[in-house]
Design an enzyme around this catalytic site. Structure first.
Site, mmCIF file in Angstrom:
data_model
loop_
_atom_site.group_PDB
_atom_site.id
_atom_site.type_symbol
_atom_site.label_atom_id
_atom_site.label_comp_id
_atom_site.label_asym_id
_atom_site.label_seq_id
_atom_site.Cartn_x
_atom_site.Cartn_y
_atom_site.Cartn_z
ATOM 1 C CD GLU A 54 -6.185 -6.016 1.843
ATOM 2 O OE1 GLU A 54 -4.927 -6.004 1.916
ATOM 3 O OE2 GLU A 54 -6.825 -5.322 1.039
ATOM 4 C CE1 TYR A 76 -4.452 -1.110 0.272
ATOM 5 C CE2 TYR A 76 -3.277 -2.995 1.189
ATOM 6 C CZ TYR A 76 -4.422 -2.447 0.635
ATOM 7 O OH TYR A 76 -5.527 -3.236 0.442
#
Length: 397
Positions: free
Chosen positions: A137, A95
């Site tokens: 997640e 990310y």
């Protein structure tokens, strides 16, 4: 935390995103993948080639900007995207890489300084979204590890059987190389398969629905060899043309929420083309379930080009013959004349009851048409579930 002013700045970018969003995301992917080439083994390059990935991301960025005041409306789709990410073994550090290149892309495409307040606003917005997705997640990865036979990330599997179903569709039977247990997944779920693609020189992932109910011994995927503008699908062509029994691939644990919600209800499966694959798993799963009451009806409706393209035909026929509650209806699209398209008007009313749950799978246009037909018949949106075989975006649900 985003300030009111930052939210206002992001909302002001929505007109630009509507008209130039895909140009921005095209630039972003080119920038990131050229500077961080190892990510090419995470992102499907076929979707890069056909523009689907850039379009999906453009839709996602636009949806987030439009709903920046209340991103909670996006939570169902965010959850779906997180499942896709877990299936591709995407981790928290990824990310940071994506965020860096996205912000620089906004700066460079819009000719803004990295110190501009709009860049700061998007940085805060991205951090907010990334934190939510990373946390979601993380919980998914932990849950996978806790399941019996479960794992997270990539696991090596061996191709133990390969069956030609039609001229361009084959079923691949994959068993864990370590011979350890497999999880009891929900019929309708999918896995990611990652293979070395000779024409690219590196690995590529692709997600495929499992086409059989759990059996504890192997996973089965039923793959159509794809082609776009005369260019083969990287993974599907490798699986069809290169993979032989005994070869090994990397596989992720089953994911996804496309599964039967209530086995005691009348369930209707409507599919087109290769969309039949999760439907066969759903059908097989239902017929295996013990029941202490009269079994509920199952309608299996499938649209395919002709008999030669009817994938998994023998299995559907066998299940229908052995279970009287299963009623099938197969439409051959080549038999429809005058440019006619399949509609529910040609389906006997007994197969489409008002209290049934409906499951749709196939191309986006097919799903939209059938879904609209069901809504016009008074079927509630809550009774309709669907799985689209394409790269998804981020849109309110």
């Amino acid at each position: 935390m985003l300030t009111t002013h930052q939210k206002h700045l992001i909302q002001q970018t929505t007109p630009v995103l509507k008209t130039n969003g895909q140009a921005l995301t095209d630039y972003f992917y080119q920038r990131m993948l050229s500077q961080v080439p190892e990510l090419k083994e995470t992102f499907n390059m076929g979707h890069q080639r056909d523009g689907k990935q850039a379009k999906a991301l453009a839709n996602a960025v636009l949806a987030y900007a439009e709903n920046i005041e209340d991103p909670s409306v996006l939570l169902p789709v965010i959850n779906m995207i997180c499942q896709r990410h877990v299936s591709l073994a995407i981790q928290a550090p990824d990310y940071a890489i994506v965020g860096e290149h996205l912000l620089h892309s906004i700066s460079e495409v819009l000719s803004l300084s990295m110190e501009d307040e709009l860049i700061d606003a998007w940085a805060a917005a991205y951090q907010q979204l990334a934190a939510l997705m990373i946390d979601t997640e993380k919980r998914m990865y932990a849950q996978l590890k806790q399941e019996q036979g479960g794992w997270s990330g990539w696991r090596e599997f061996t191709l133990v059987k390969k069956v030609v179903e039609t001229a361009n569709v084959s079923s691949l039977y994959l068993a864990p190389t370590d011979a350890l247990a497999l999880p009891t997944y929900r019929p309708g779920q999918y896995i990611s398969v990652r293979v070395q693609v000779p024409s690219l020189g590196y690995k590529q992932p692709r997600q495929y629905s499992l086409s059989t109910a759990p059996n504890g011994q192997f996973f089965r995927i039923t793959v159509k060899e794809e082609a776009l503008a005369q260019a083969p699908g990287y993974v599907s062509s490798t699986l069809h043309q290169q993979m032989q029994v005994g070869d090994r691939v990397e596989v992720s644990a089953p994911m996804g929420d496309f599964s039967v919600k209530d086995a005691t209800k009348h369930n209707v499966f409507i599919s087109a083309g290769i969309g039949i694959t999760p439907m066969v798993a759903l059908l097989e799963g239902l017929t295996q379930m013990p029941t202490s009451q009269p079994p509920a009806a199952i309608s299996f409706i499938h649209v395919t080009q002709d008999a030669a393209h009817y994938t998994l035909r023998e299995e559907v026929t066998r299940l229908a013959e052995h279970h009287s509650r299963v009623k099938t209806l197969i439409h051959y699209s080549q038999a429809l004349t005058g440019g006619a398209r399949f509609t529910l008007e040609s389906v006997p009313p007994s197969l489409l009851t008002d209290d049934a749950d409906y499951y749709l799978c196939g191309p986006a246009g097919f799903i939209q048409t059938v879904s609209d037909d069901l809504l016009k018949r008074g079927i509630s949106p809550h009774q309709i579930s669907h799985e689209v075989f394409s790269t998804g975006g981020l849109t309110p649900s």
